[in-house]
Design a protein around this motif. Structure first.
Motif, PDB file in Angstrom:
ATOM      1  N   TYR A 417      -8.510  19.046   4.185  1.00 31.31           N
ATOM      2  CA  TYR A 417      -8.719  20.344   4.837  1.00 31.31           C
ATOM      3  C   TYR A 417     -10.146  20.825   4.737  1.00 31.31           C
ATOM      4  CZ  TYR A 417      -7.383  22.545   0.323  1.00 31.31           C
ATOM      5  OH  TYR A 417      -7.279  22.920  -0.970  1.00 31.31           O
ATOM      6  N   PHE A 418     -10.888  20.344   3.783  1.00 29.14           N
ATOM      7  CA  PHE A 418     -12.294  20.738   3.788  1.00 29.14           C
ATOM      8  C   PHE A 418     -13.103  19.953   4.811  1.00 29.14           C
ATOM      9  CE2 PHE A 418     -11.519  23.224   0.064  1.00 29.14           C
ATOM     10  CZ  PHE A 418     -12.311  24.302   0.355  1.00 29.14           C
ATOM     11  N   MET A 419     -12.628  18.750   5.135  1.00 35.89           N
ATOM     12  CA  MET A 419     -13.251  18.046   6.250  1.00 35.89           C
ATOM     13  C   MET A 419     -13.058  18.839   7.535  1.00 35.89           C
ATOM     14  SD  MET A 419     -14.899  15.385   5.647  1.00 35.89           S
ATOM     15  CE  MET A 419     -15.558  16.227   4.260  1.00 35.89           C
ATOM     16  N   LYS A 420     -11.895  19.471   7.643  1.00 40.16           N
ATOM     17  CA  LYS A 420     -11.648  20.325   8.800  1.00 40.16           C
ATOM     18  C   LYS A 420     -12.685  21.443   8.867  1.00 40.16           C
ATOM     19  CE  LYS A 420      -8.036  23.394  10.462  1.00 40.16           C
ATOM     20  NZ  LYS A 420      -6.641  23.792  10.298  1.00 40.16           N
ATOM     21  N   VAL A 421     -12.959  22.052   7.717  1.00 38.24           N
ATOM     22  CA  VAL A 421     -13.961  23.113   7.697  1.00 38.24           C
ATOM     23  C   VAL A 421     -15.296  22.591   8.187  1.00 38.24           C
ATOM     24  CG1 VAL A 421     -15.309  24.607   6.198  1.00 38.24           C
ATOM     25  CG2 VAL A 421     -12.870  24.396   5.861  1.00 38.24           C
ATOM     26  N   GLN A 422     -15.710  21.450   7.646  1.00 41.12           N
ATOM     27  CA  GLN A 422     -17.020  20.929   8.030  1.00 41.12           C
ATOM     28  C   GLN A 422     -17.057  20.560   9.505  1.00 41.12           C
ATOM     29  OE1 GLN A 422     -19.939  20.553   6.509  1.00 41.12           O
ATOM     30  NE2 GLN A 422     -19.138  21.697   4.797  1.00 41.12           N
ATOM     31  N   ARG A 423     -15.981  19.936   9.963  1.00 34.15           N
ATOM     32  CA  ARG A 423     -15.988  19.421  11.321  1.00 34.15           C
ATOM     33  C   ARG A 423     -15.992  20.556  12.345  1.00 34.15           C
ATOM     34  NH1 ARG A 423     -15.288  18.767  15.840  1.00 34.15           N
ATOM     35  NH2 ARG A 423     -14.052  17.419  17.161  1.00 34.15           N
ATOM     36  N   TYR A 424     -15.108  21.521  12.152  1.00 38.05           N
ATOM     37  CA  TYR A 424     -15.035  22.590  13.144  1.00 38.05           C
ATOM     38  C   TYR A 424     -16.022  23.701  12.852  1.00 38.05           C
ATOM     39  CZ  TYR A 424     -10.848  20.396  14.876  1.00 38.05           C
ATOM     40  OH  TYR A 424      -9.981  19.502  15.413  1.00 38.05           O
ATOM     41  N   GLY A 425     -16.197  23.992  11.567  1.00 39.69           N
ATOM     42  CA  GLY A 425     -17.004  25.141  11.231  1.00 39.69           C
ATOM     43  C   GLY A 425     -18.488  24.898  11.385  1.00 39.69           C
ATOM     44  N   PHE A 426     -18.958  23.762  10.887  1.00 38.02           N
ATOM     45  CA  PHE A 426     -20.408  23.600  10.795  1.00 38.02           C
ATOM     46  C   PHE A 426     -20.958  22.541  11.730  1.00 38.02           C
ATOM     47  CE2 PHE A 426     -19.207  25.624   6.871  1.00 38.02           C
ATOM     48  CZ  PHE A 426     -20.159  26.606   6.782  1.00 38.02           C
ATOM     49  N   HIS A 427     -20.114  21.604  12.163  1.00 38.88           N
ATOM     50  CA  HIS A 427     -20.665  20.546  13.008  1.00 38.88           C
ATOM     51  C   HIS A 427     -19.920  20.385  14.320  1.00 38.88           C
ATOM     52  CE1 HIS A 427     -21.981  19.393   8.920  1.00 38.88           C
ATOM     53  NE2 HIS A 427     -23.105  19.262   9.559  1.00 38.88           N
ATOM     54  N   GLY A 428     -19.145  21.381  14.693  1.00 38.07           N
ATOM     55  CA  GLY A 428     -18.308  21.213  15.873  1.00 38.07           C
ATOM     56  C   GLY A 428     -19.102  21.198  17.162  1.00 38.07           C
TER      57      GLY A 428
END
Lengths: 492, 149, 607, 114
Positions: A417-428
């Motif tokens: 779920y933290f990969m989700k944060v990085q993927r959508y939040g910071f690098h989407g």
């Protein structure tokens, strides 16, 4: 004799802020920062000097059965360092952050009150005094959660307050039961007397477990946390998630169940079971969130599960892991909440789907969030890796491979779920070009300090440093008779 | 006839007379806190109730006009700060936080308890002001039009 | 005196840290100087300069023959790829590329030479982290998606490694945290859990079925130099290194487990190559091949007898060379054309002859054309598997034979798909827009030609050079006897034979040289661009074949992807739990009361 | 014993209130009732049968007399103060919630879920 100042300084600061501040908040900031700096220095000084001893401070120059005593040992000093450290960064962050909500001295007064409550809980050696300081901290927390004056914040604060008052009632009932059996409120004396009456010990223990389990957001008692922690202003979220649930919840559980009740196996088993439930269920819940801060809040429940699991295993290594994880979680979760707050301030949203590609406009936030993410996901060489590793090693070593597997699975889900944060939040994909957004230097500094700490604290695991820093804390937790004799001293 | 804020004339008159008695009673409780049941908290509540009586009878607008709310607001934290100052004095002079620094006096007198009387007074002020300000701010609360969407 | 082994980890680490705050030109110079020094260091270590490094009184870094072998090829490969990368990275990405490059080398070195499980865990995890960071460099949506997938599979498998290594320590406490030579008998649940927990990260890192799905995604989106560096080269070395440790050092593996691993290897070969055939994107195609070739290594190492092990390890090294070479040639082409879609490119062979030659050699090597190295190692793997077949019971024999046949068939399909790959890029009709393309820059073709040359050398002198110098000594470390595989195949006569056949063919061609070039007749229309036949059309038929259609359709919808399946399963749990949190205070209060009652009830019941 | 049972009944009433009632104000009152129950419990534990009140007076003979335990009364006083604060806080929150949501029904105040 530095002990009472841990309570006097923030309380005095709170009153002074209320007294001298006018419309602008400059004085409030000055007083608060000075107080926090003083507290941090005191706490570090206390932690460095205390070593394996115990300092007892008896209020009003009375002797122990008639007075409230304050106790400073390695565990308290450790917690005090965490509180003042995270508190200082939170203050730095909020100086620049809170202005977009409102400029008012009330925030700083409540903040210092929160610090007072937590310091008091950690420093006190008296059961009822602990309750009082807990209520002070909670009161400030309720008010701070609703500080932004939005509908969700009032809702969250109300729910938090109702559930908090249920647990306060339970604590009071527990104290009443203990008092009826021992006629005493000093924890060391209770620790001495209570084993003579195992029935009372177990029932009071059960009530305390439920009550402080609620404070530490153990799984069936967790429902207030995601609401409150996601609604509060970001620095308060980081204080609540990073420090409050650990001082009011985990610290008290450790103190009560290890030092006072003497770690009965039944309760340790319960710690393990509740911890495992928290790890797994909260991880799944976090995976489904699109609200950045709500995801972080569920992640806090899951990480508290790791700490409880470590405490439940109860061997020396497990407790070391749990203690280390308390420190680490405070650092990286505070950092992640700062990141979330910065993003919310700049973009005006917490929804991960509306964020993206922040590398350009928020380089520091993105970089530090990567540190936080890797740390919480348990990736080397960040601190989270080592504490989780120690907990898993201890679980296997103590003969609980099932719990070790649960911890491993939880660790994996955390990564997901933290990969989700990085993927959508910071690098989407969403391209956000926003000019003229300024985050204050204090916010950036707070994030960088914590990001460096996520790396630096992993050095604590090196044998030489560990014996100096973490081992005394573990020794305090493991040694019930030591606690009793050290606190009561000549009054045995 | 224009509607006056607050209650009827009878209530106002009675309040005008009785409020002083209530305040006096509050002071009595504060000053005898170490001899009889009661003390700073109970006395402070009584004093606050006296103010609340006035507020109920005359309406909060009148009270806001009569009383210097911001001064009362400031009294509360200064009482807290004073309490802590007494505690620190205890550290400085008596060997512990809140240790006794005032002369003990003789038993069963009003001045018979050293620090405790001083602290009771401070607590009384704090509680009275705090409670009054809390209820007052709940009373002046007005809804904004329309809910939050 | 600091040990050479410490230096080989520390120097690239320090270089990376320094590089973070240097201007770009200095970054490059420093990195290349550092890696050149590492080559010298590894030479020293090979010559016997690898005394163990100690920390807190216990050995942390040491080399045995296996780690030495892997260590050498990490330095060689990374140096060659660095030469390629010097003038190929997009300038805006260079800032982080070179520091990450040196970090990668450092972490991979550390993972290979450490003897301590905990330190191994750290370096192993770090090598996953740099992989993720490489994946994030392009800053596109697709790149962040594939980086996420990569890290969930690779980084996520690390936690299983943690569990596995801790269980190994628990099962054999005498060995301490030693990673080498614990030799646990595979009996009892814990041993099996430990075995599989270590198998998972090894497969995930190397890209074995069913944890391979990140490789093609990562290959498609990440900077191609990093693809050549990590998934194509160093991750294979690390993954197979761990697998070899697992099969030979950590456990005494039973026959069933051998069969299982071999089966997984064979499945990896066949599934990945089937997927590779139908790809339209060059990077994805190569990515699937990077998976498919892992199958041979897994089979080789998993079989467990000396010949197969030789084959597996040799194949590992060969694969790193030709796959890195293929990715780099594709990278050269992509830098010029700006695309890796095979449909769009074509006929570049004349304009980029050196790159073309390198690509042909590497493609033949991967397809197992005899004088090249790929054939030799595959041959050894088959031979080893056959040897195992002779020593097992009837059911296992048939099973193994099927696996072997799948592997051989996979090799044929590899050749087929590389025909398509070469044709689409270098042969066929060129599109007008690519007319101005020139040969790649010298550093690029030097690197690719160097890799191609290595493939050739390792093919022709396989026996005297890599096998005798590096690989055969490993067997003695594992307590195996170097077996009688010699004389079964001689590359140089085969080369001569091929040469003779080639010359014969040439003679025939010259003798009846009657070729007539004509314009294509299209019923009077011009031969438009759209009538160009792209190489990717070769195998479109396969997609529609009856039994395979279902398979391909589902595979393209990712119905076989562990990552997506897991996501769906977790989503189900998430929905369930979320449905319970309805936001109603009364229910939350009820939970609290019930929880308290349960605690009290349990206490009442037990006390 | 009866007293203890009645105290327990008070606690149950409070629990019933917070679980079943839907009105914000009733929930606040119910949580108050729970607090009173625990306070009462403390006082009951301090009660000694036939004990005198624990205050020293002129000419009062204390010898041989059982005294009611004074400490829990101090504790209860403190806990009442705390409850006062919390209740004021809760009421302020309830007012603001009503302002935002235009309802006192707790089952309709559920924007935060999942």
């Amino acid at each position: 004799m530095i002990l009472p100042f841990f309570i006097i300084i923030p309380l005095l600061a709170a009153f002074l802020i209320a007294l001298i501040s006018g419309e602008r908040d400059n004085w409030a900031i000055a007083v608060a920062v000075i107080a926090m700096l003083a507290l941090l220095c005191l706490a570090l000084f206390g932690f460095v000097t205390i070593g394996a001893q115990t300092q007892v401070y008896q209020m009003g120059a009375w002797k122990i059965p008639y007075t409230i005593c304050l106790v400073l040992d390695a565990l308290s000093a450790f917690m005090l360092v965490i509180i003042s450290g995270i508190g200082l960064t939170a203050l730095m962050f909020s100086v620049f952050y809170i202005r977009h909500l409102s400029t008012s001295w009330k925030y700083y007064a409540l903040f210092m009150l929160l610090i007072t409550g937590m310091n008091g809980v950690v420093a006190t050696g008296d059961l009822f005094n602990l309750f009082v300081f807990m209520e002070i901290a909670l009161f400030a927390a309720y008010a701070l959660v609703s500080y932004g004056s939005r509908a969700e914040e009032f809702e969250a604060s109300f729910k938090y307050a109702i559930m908090g008052s249920i647990s306060s009632t339970l604590v009071l009932v527990g104290i009443a039961i203990v008092y009826s059996a021992t006629s005493n409120l000093t924890m060391a004396t209770i620790a001495q007397l209570l084993p003579q009456n195992p029935t009372v010990m177990y029932f009071a223990g059960g009530i305390f477990l439920a009550a402080f389990g609620l404070k530490s957001a153990m799984m069936p008692f967790h429902a207030w946390l995601p609401d409150a922690h996601s609604s509060a202003p970001a620095p308060i979220s980081s204080m609540l998630s990073g420090v409050l649930i650990k001082t009011l919840g985990v610290y008290v559980l450790v103190r009560l169940f290890y030092n006072v009740l003497g770690a009965p196996p039944l309760f340790l088993k319960m710690f393990m079971i509740f911890g495992s439930i928290s790890i797994l269920v909260a991880s799944f819940l976090a995976m489904g969130q699109w609200d950045f801060k709500r995801l972080l809040a569920y992640s806090s429940i899951s990480q508290i599960g790791f700490i409880l699991l470590g405490l439940g295993i109860g061997t020396r290594w497990a407790i070391l892991g749990a203690i280390f994880h308390i420190l680490n979680h405070a650092i990286f979760k505070a950092l992640l909440f700062y990141n979330a707050g910065t993003v919310e301030m700049v973009l005006g949203t917490r929804d991960l789907r509306q964020m993206g590609n922040l590398t350009k406009i928020l380089p520091y936030t993105t970089a530090t969030s990567m540190c936080g993410t890797l740390a919480v996901a348990g990736m080397p060489p960040f601190n989270g890796f080592f504490s989780k590793l120690i907990i898993i090693i201890a679980a296997v070593h103590a003969g609980h491979p099932i719990y070790a597997s649960i911890a491993v699975a939880g660790s994996f889900l955390t990564l997901v779920y933290f990969m989700k944060v990085q993927r959508y939040g910071f690098h989407g994909k969403k391209v956000i070009e926003r000019e003229g957004v300024k985050i204050g230097w204090g916010m950036r500094t707070a994030m960088i300090i914590l990001a460096v700490l996520t790396l630096a604290t992993s050095l604590l695991i090196l044998p030489g440093i560990r014996t100096a820093v973490l081992d005394p804390v573990v020794a305090v937790i493991m040694n019930k008779t030591g606690y009793i004799t050290q606190v009561l001293g000549g009054n045995l | 006839m224009k509607q006056q804020p607050g209650l009827t004339l009878i209530a106002k008159t009675v309040t005008r007379i009785s409020v002083w008695l209530i305040v006096l009673y509050g002071f009595y409780i504060i000053f005898h806190g170490h001899l009889t049941p009661g003390g700073g908290f109970a006395g402070g509540v009584v004093i606050a109730l006296a103010f609340l009586n006035v507020m109920l009878a005359y309406g909060h607008e009148t009270v806001t006009r009569w009383l210097n709310i911001s001064f009362m607001h400031d009294l509360e934290p200064s009482a807290g700060a004073l309490f802590l100052t007494m505690g620190i004095l205890g550290i400085a002079l008596g060997g512990g936080f809140l240790a006794n620094v005032v002369h003990r006096g003789t038993l069963f007198n009003v001045f018979s308890s050293g620090n405790i009387l001083v602290l009771n007074i401070i607590i009384g002020v704090k509680v009275a002001m705090g409670l009054f300000v809390v209820v007052w701010s709940l009373a002046i609360f007005r809804f904004f039009e329309g809910g939050d969407k | 005196m600091v040990s050479n082994l410490t230096l080989i980890v520390a120097i690239p680490l320090i270089i990376g840290l320094v590089n973070l705050c240097l201007p770009r030109v200095l970054q490059k110079l420093l990195t290349i100087a550092g890696l050149a020094y590492l080559l010298y260091l590894v030479y020293l270590i090979y010559k016997g300069g690898g005394e163990a490094a100690h920390l807190y009184g216990s050995v942390i870094f040491a080399v045995d023959k296996l780690s030495l072998f892997v260590l050498i090829f990490i330095q060689v490969l990374s140096f060659i790829i660095l030469i390629f990368a010097l003038k190929s990275i997009v300038p805006s990405d260079e800032r982080f590329f070179f520091p990450l490059f040196s970090f990668t080398v450092s972490f991979c070195n550390g993972a290979v030479i450490t003897t301590n499980s905990i330190i191994f865990l750290v370096f192993w995890g770090l090598s996953g982290v740099v992989l993720y960071l490489f994946g994030l460099i392009p800053r596109t949506d697709a790149a962040s998606q594939s980086a996420k997938k990569t890290f969930v599979l690779v980084g996520g498998s690390d936690v299983f490694l943690i569990l596995g290594l801790i269980l190994v320590w628990f099962l054999n406490p005498k060995a301490g945290w030693g990673l080498w030579n614990t030799q646990i008998g595979l009996e009892g649940e814990l041993a099996y859990i430990a075995f599989f927990s270590i198998l998972i990260p090894a497969f995930a890192k190397a890209g074995g079925f069913p944890l391979h799905t990140w490789v093609p995604e990562f290959a498609k989106d990440a900077p191609i130099e990093s693809v050549a560096l990590l998934p194509a080269a160093l991750d294979k070395l690390l993954g197979i290194y761990l697998l070899a440790r697992l099969m030979f050092n950590l456990f005494q593996v039973t026959l069933t487990m051998h069969l299982l691993v071999i089966t997984l290897g064979a499945l990896t070969v066949i599934f990945a190559v089937m997927m590779a055939m139908i790809q339209h994107n060059g990077r994805r195609l190569l990515g699937y091949h990077a998976v498919s070739q892992v199958g041979y290594m897994i089979m080789g190492v998993g079989t467990g007898n000396p010949i197969a092990l030789l084959g597996g390890l040799f194949h590992m090294v060969n694969h790193t060379m030709y796959k890195a070479g293929l990715f780099l040639t594709l990278g050269s082409v992509e830098k010029k054309t700006g695309t890796a879609e095979l449909d769009d490119i074509g006929g570049l062979g004349k304009q980029m002859p050196l790159t073309f030659i390198a690509a042909v050699v590497c493609a033949f090597a991967i397809s197992g054309i005899p004088p090249l190295n790929g054939f030799y190692s595959k041959w050894l793997v088959y031979q080893g598997t056959l040897e195992l077949i002779q020593s097992v019971g009837r059911g296992a024999q048939i099973w193994l034979l099927i696996c072997l046949m799948l592997a051989v068939f996979g090799s044929a399909l590899t050749l087929a798909s590389f025909m398509k790959f070469l044709h689409s890029i270098y042969l066929g009709r060129r599109q007008e827009k690519w007319a101005g393309i020139k040969e790649a820059s010298p550093n690029q073709y030097l690197a690719t030609l160097g890799l191609a040359l290595l493939c050739l050398i390792f093919g022709l002198w396989a026996q005297p050079l890599p096998l005798a110098k590096f690989i055969t000594p490993i067997l003695a470390d594992f307590g195996l006897n170097p077996a009688a595989y010699l004389g079964s195949y001689q590359p140089i006569p085969v080369l001569l034979l091929f040469g003779v056949i080639f010359i014969l063919g040439l003679l025939v061609f010259v003798a009846i040289k009657k070729v007539r070039y004509d314009a294509i007749y299209l019923g009077g229309m011009e031969a438009l661009e759209k009538f160009r036949i792209a190489g990717t059309d070769f195998y479109n038929e396969i997609k529609d074949m009856k039994p395979l259609r279902w398979f391909y359709r589902n595979a393209e919808r990712k119905h076989f992807d562990v990552y997506d399946l897991g996501g769906q399963g977790a989503g189900w749990f998430t929905k369930l739990f979320q449905a319970v949190h309805r936001g109603i205070l009364s229910e939350y209060n009820l939970w609290i009361v019930l929880g308290t009652l349960v605690i009290i009830g349990v206490i009442y019941w037990l006390v | 014993m009866t007293l203890y049972l009645m105290c327990f009944a008070l606690l149950l009433i409070g629990i019933y209130g917070i679980i079943v009632k839907r009105d914000l104000v009733k929930i606040i009152i119910a949580s108050g009732i729970m607090g009173y129950a625990s306070n009462l419990l403390l006082i009951l534990f301090a009660y000694r049968k036939g004990g005198i009140y624990p205050i020293l007076e002129k000419g009062k003979d204390m010898t041989g007399r059982v005294m009611v335990d004074p400490l829990p009364q101090a504790l209860v006083l403190t806990s009442i103060v705390i409850e006062l604060g919390i209740t004021a806080m809760l009421i302020a929150l309830a007012i603001r919630i009503f302002e935002k949501y235009k309802t006192f029904d707790i089952t309709k105040i559920r924007r935060l879920k999942g």
